[in-house]
Structure formats: structure tokens, C-alpha cells
Write a protein that holds these residues in place. Sequence first.
Motif, PDB file in Angstrom:
ATOM      1  N   GLY A 350       1.000  -1.271   0.086  1.00 59.45           N
ATOM      2  CA  GLY A 350       0.467  -0.107  -0.112  1.00 59.45           C
ATOM      3  C   GLY A 350       1.095   1.146  -0.146  1.00 59.45           C
ATOM      4  O   GLY A 350       0.028   1.934  -0.081  1.00 59.45           O
ATOM      5  N   ASN A 351       2.075   1.607   0.490  1.00 58.83           N
ATOM      6  CA  ASN A 351       3.154   2.590   0.239  1.00 58.83           C
ATOM      7  C   ASN A 351       3.458   2.413  -1.022  1.00 58.83           C
ATOM      8  O   ASN A 351       3.982   1.279  -2.102  1.00 58.83           O
ATOM      9  N   ILE A 352       4.431   3.908  -1.434  1.00 61.51           N
ATOM     10  CA  ILE A 352       5.046   4.094  -2.345  1.00 61.51           C
ATOM     11  C   ILE A 352       5.821   5.120  -2.023  1.00 61.51           C
ATOM     12  O   ILE A 352       5.230   6.425  -1.358  1.00 61.51           O
ATOM     13  N   ILE A 353       7.229   5.132  -1.967  1.00 58.15           N
ATOM     14  CA  ILE A 353       8.488   5.428  -1.713  1.00 58.15           C
ATOM     15  C   ILE A 353       9.520   6.110  -2.601  1.00 58.15           C
ATOM     16  O   ILE A 353       9.763   5.078  -3.739  1.00 58.15           O
ATOM     17  N   LYS A 354       9.558   7.476  -2.555  1.00 64.66           N
ATOM     18  CA  LYS A 354      10.880   7.543  -3.410  1.00 64.66           C
ATOM     19  C   LYS A 354      11.572   8.354  -2.082  1.00 64.66           C
ATOM     20  O   LYS A 354      11.083   9.048  -0.849  1.00 64.66           O
ATOM     21  N   ILE A 355      13.100   8.200  -1.980  1.00 67.38           N
ATOM     22  CA  ILE A 355      13.599   9.403  -1.841  1.00 67.38           C
ATOM     23  C   ILE A 355      14.460  10.789  -2.740  1.00 67.38           C
ATOM     24  O   ILE A 355      14.831   9.957  -3.623  1.00 67.38           O
ATOM     25  N   VAL A 356      14.400  11.772  -2.079  1.00 66.42           N
ATOM     26  CA  VAL A 356      15.078  12.786  -2.930  1.00 66.42           C
ATOM     27  C   VAL A 356      15.855  13.761  -2.366  1.00 66.42           C
ATOM     28  O   VAL A 356      15.778  13.631  -1.304  1.00 66.42           O
ATOM     29  N   ASP A 357      17.047  14.325  -3.119  1.00 66.61           N
ATOM     30  CA  ASP A 357      17.870  14.885  -2.873  1.00 66.61           C
ATOM     31  C   ASP A 357      17.480  17.006  -2.261  1.00 66.61           C
ATOM     32  O   ASP A 357      16.046  16.649  -3.049  1.00 66.61           O
ATOM     33  N   VAL A 358      17.703  16.998  -1.209  1.00 67.33           N
ATOM     34  CA  VAL A 358      17.000  18.179   0.007  1.00 67.33           C
ATOM     35  C   VAL A 358      16.991  19.179  -0.776  1.00 67.33           C
ATOM     36  O   VAL A 358      16.270  19.597  -0.302  1.00 67.33           O
ATOM     37  N   GLU A 359      18.260  19.718  -1.509  1.00 69.84           N
ATOM     38  CA  GLU A 359      18.036  20.911  -2.595  1.00 69.84           C
ATOM     39  C   GLU A 359      17.397  20.546  -3.169  1.00 69.84           C
ATOM     40  O   GLU A 359      16.393  21.430  -4.014  1.00 69.84           O
ATOM     41  N   THR A 360      17.889  19.737  -4.538  1.00 67.29           N
ATOM     42  CA  THR A 360      17.644  19.414  -5.591  1.00 67.29           C
ATOM     43  C   THR A 360      15.567  18.675  -5.628  1.00 67.29           C
ATOM     44  O   THR A 360      15.363  19.078  -7.195  1.00 67.29           O
ATOM     45  N   ARG A 361      15.297  17.828  -4.948  1.00 64.38           N
ATOM     46  CA  ARG A 361      14.561  17.501  -4.959  1.00 64.38           C
ATOM     47  C   ARG A 361      14.518  16.364  -6.274  1.00 64.38           C
ATOM     48  O   ARG A 361      13.433  16.201  -6.221  1.00 64.38           O
ATOM     49  N   LYS A 362      15.695  16.339  -6.663  1.00 65.13           N
ATOM     50  CA  LYS A 362      15.417  14.824  -7.651  1.00 65.13           C
ATOM     51  C   LYS A 362      15.870  13.571  -6.911  1.00 65.13           C
ATOM     52  O   LYS A 362      15.794  13.133  -5.730  1.00 65.13           O
ATOM     53  N   ILE A 363      15.300  13.312  -7.576  1.00 63.86           N
ATOM     54  CA  ILE A 363      14.751  11.118  -7.102  1.00 63.86           C
ATOM     55  C   ILE A 363      16.683  10.653  -7.113  1.00 63.86           C
ATOM     56  O   ILE A 363      17.040  10.623  -7.589  1.00 63.86           O
ATOM     57  N   GLY A 367      21.975   3.602  -2.106  1.00 64.98           N
ATOM     58  CA  GLY A 367      22.895   4.022  -0.942  1.00 64.98           C
ATOM     59  C   GLY A 367      23.184   6.145  -1.220  1.00 64.98           C
ATOM     60  O   GLY A 367      23.812   6.345  -0.715  1.00 64.98           O
ATOM     61  N   GLN A 368      22.286   6.275  -1.389  1.00 60.44           N
ATOM     62  CA  GLN A 368      21.893   7.838  -1.582  1.00 60.44           C
ATOM     63  C   GLN A 368      21.446   8.502  -0.941  1.00 60.44           C
ATOM     64  O   GLN A 368      19.906   8.215  -0.309  1.00 60.44           O
ATOM     65  N   THR A 369      21.287   8.917   0.363  1.00 63.55           N
ATOM     66  CA  THR A 369      20.512   9.544   1.201  1.00 63.55           C
ATOM     67  C   THR A 369      20.052  11.152   1.037  1.00 63.55           C
ATOM     68  O   THR A 369      20.554  11.843   0.576  1.00 63.55           O
ATOM     69  N   GLY A 370      19.098  11.254   1.884  1.00 59.73           N
ATOM     70  CA  GLY A 370      17.543  11.676   1.010  1.00 59.73           C
ATOM     71  C   GLY A 370      16.679  11.740   1.701  1.00 59.73           C
ATOM     72  O   GLY A 370      16.558  11.158   2.617  1.00 59.73           O
TER      73      GLY A 370
END
Length: 527
Positions: A350-363, A367-370
Motif C-alpha cells: 500500500g505504500n510508494i516511496i521515493k528518496i529525494v535530494d533535500v535541495e534539488t528534489r531529484k530522485i 545508497g544515496q541519502t535523502g
Amino acid sequence: MSIIYGDQNIFLPSHGNYGRYLLDSILKCKDKIALIDGAYDKIITFSDLAQRAVNLTSYLKEQGVKQNDVVALCSENRIEYMITIIGVFSSGATLACINNAYSDDEMTHSLDIAKPKYIFLSPETRDKYNKIIKNRKGIEKIIVFENTNNTNAINFDDIVTKRNVDVKTYKHVDLKGGTALILYSSGTTGLAKGAKITHTNLITSAQQSLPSTRDLITIFVSPWSSTMGLICSLHEIVQGKTIAFLPRFNERQYLNAIQKYKIAILTVAPPVVVILCKSTIAKEYDLSCVEIIHCGGAPLNMSVISELKSKYPHIKHVLQGYGMTEAAGTLTAESEDDCKEGSVGKIVAGNIIKIVDVETRKILGPGQTGEVCVKGAAQFDGYIGKDSKDEFDEDGFYKTGDIAYYDEDGFFYVVDRIKELIKYKAWQVPPSELEDLLLQHPAVKDAAVSARPDVLAGELPTAFIVKQPNANIAERDIVEFIDKKVSPWKRLRGGVIFVKEIPKTSSGKIIRRKLREMLPKLPASKL
């Protein structure tokens, strides 16, 4: 770089009523024990739980309670609490669960934004908040658990025991969406916000836990006004599992309940795990029945996990999960068959997750922290009485404010909160990393780290320490202990402050704003 999807094949019954969904599961269990009150040695079976809940639903409908009417509930954990939850859900009304530990101001705020017509109270909360509740003109009825001589209150027992509605033929309200529950966020940065949780959110959440073939008893001590306490308890009830609970945490009472009821699973927040590690009385009890610990509400330090397994070798798994009120519970979780030490597990249904860059909002990719951003069938419907548009990005993802990453296998790792990262000069210091190290010190019973404002550096990492009983430890000892283990910018340049306790929410999250409020009142470090 990708968006991560949990299973989206969720079963949504045509009636759309989460209360009925719960009752359909409960009725299958018949006379099996549903709840054990570990403080008073009281029990209720699934069949009695269903009967009393439907009796309450019938009463509410007779009184004219309808969908979108708000019914408030403020009590310590007790059997009547769960009856009320199920009965109100089934009626179609919106349930507002209010923390019984709230201050007068917090209670007033919670009632003002929810605007309930009815309120259910324990004798304890009736006495505590009596003046506030009497001054709320919108509250039409006050229902009190146990007998009451108060002529302005209604006796709960009269409602649920003196009628006998046929639970199998009772016609529940069919719903087309709508808010089932108002859950108040933990309020680590200010007054709590009331998150609107829909019937669809809760039905989705109920399908996120994998059914277990083993019939093990779980104990809960987190308040049922919290997301972790309530949602995890309801997950067990849907699966027909017996749960034990306590109205509040008391170390000796908790250990005794584990021994007495042969508890196999502990569902807890990190502070309870820390207490188990540091306990000097645990050896007086037989805890060999415990096999699994489910931990959530805040990150659990790796050092604590290692210490726990060393002290209690019979514990097979320490499983972490990551969730929040705004996701109706769980976002990611570990299972016995799919876990990785240090992670909070994989995305659940039931969930959809994306990790984004805090500044640019790029997905970002593995291994990349956001920042964690989430949407899906479990995503809440905004905050009551508050414009929530800024909480979501342009694609409808809720911006959690949590910093995390996931690995190539899909396991997630929570680093910290955006607002809680300490900014020392050009460096970012995660408080949880320092807390993990501090808890490794044998003289430290509990610890928290926050930022001390500094004109030149911006912020200085500052430790708040609860000593072990009779420990002889000084500020310099703690500072030097950390100096040997971290990079220069992570040192405790803000000093060490010894306190009696660390302020935390009921779910175990450190309330850092309270730490910051303490700083001006305390002497600066002489380092």
C-alpha cells in the motif's frame, strides 16, 4: 534511480467500513482470549469483544451519531478502550484518540481542533480534565468507563452490557470513504497536529503484516492514543492473536507480565529496549519465553541491539520497522524471514516511496541519502483544520522530513530528521549517531543529543545524559569517550548536561525542543 513500490493489490471490501472489517475477523475467533489486561489480570474473549462493540455501535446510532460526527476517546490502555474503538469505527463516526498524558493546554488544543460531540473517558481522565471538558459547549455526552455517580456522565457498562444486539445480523453502516480516525502527531516540534486517517487507510494498513502461522502472544505498553500502540495492536486483532497490555510502563510490572502470560513477542519503542538492557531486576524473572522484539517509533541503536542479544540469548530476532501517523502506521518493516541488521526493513503493501535530494528534489538511487517521500493507499488525508498543501510535493508525495537511504536489496536505513540534524560549520551531525555511541558507555543509562546555538560555528553538539544508579562519571569522561570514536566535527563541543530523564513522546521519540528549552537554564560547558 527509482520509485519503490510496495504491493498495491489491496483488498477493499465494498462496504468500506473498517469497523465491520475488524468485526468480520474478530467473529472468526469465537471464545479465544483477545485481550489481557496485565495490570489487573482481566481478560475478554473475541466473542465478548465483538458483542460489546456492536452494542456500543447500536447505542451510538440510536443517539443519532452519524458519519463525520467526531467522538473523542481519552483514557489509559484498558479493555473498554478497544471496545470503544471498534464500536465507534463501526458506527461510521470519526474517532479522535487523545493522549491521556497531555497537559491542560494540549488537551484544550486537541479538543478545539477535533470538536467532538461525544467523549469517552476513564475515571482517571475524567478527574484530570473535568474542568476543561465541562467548558466545551460542543460536547453533548460524556461516557465514563466503570460506574460513576456523576449525573452529567453516562455509565459505559450500562451501554455495552445491558443490551444484546445480534452481532451476526446487525446492519452496519456502508461507507464511501471518509475519516475514520484522528490521530495526533507526536508533537516533537510543537503542538500536535490531528492527522485524518480514512477507513481505506486503515483497511490497507491491516493488510501490511504478513499472517503468521504461529499463535504467539504479544505485549503492548505504548498508549493506544499513539500510532504505534493503536495500529500495531489492531494488526494483531485482525490476525486473531491474543495481546496483553499495560496501562503504562512500569518495569517490574512489565517483567512480571512477560513471565506470567508467557509473552513471546515484545512490541516496544527503543526506551523499553534500553531499559531491558540496563535492568538490574530482570534476573529475578523468567523471560526465556521471549523470542522476538518488534521495535519502532524511533531508531534503535545498533549497540543496544548487540547488548540486548548478549544479555538475552534466547531472543531470536530484533526486528525494526519505520512508520508514521501520516502513513497510517507502517512504511517499512522487517520480518523473521527477511531482515538485515541495522535496517528498518523493506517497503510494505500500500505504500510508494521515493528518496529525494533535500535541495534539488531529484530522485535518488540505492545508497544515496535523502528525504523520504511517500504516497499510496495508506497515505493520510491531511490535517484537520489545517491547510496541508505544503506537506506534499507536486506529485502528491507526503514530505516526511526523515533522512534515509535504501540498499540494492531494498532494505531501508533511517539516518535522522531534517530538522534534527546539527549543523556544525559546514558539517551535518546526526544526533542518533552520537546517541548510539553514548549508550555504549557503561555509566550511561539514557542519552540524547541536541544543538547548542553558537555565533561562530552555528550549532554545537550537546549531550544530555541520565547516569546509571550510583555511577561516578564526569562531563570530561563523556567528552573524551566520544572524542576517541568520532570525526572532529562530531565532538561534543556543546558540552554534557546530566539530567534525571530524557523527555520523550509516548512512542519513544526524543522531544528535542524540550532539550533546547533546557539549554538557557543550564550552565555552559567549560571545555
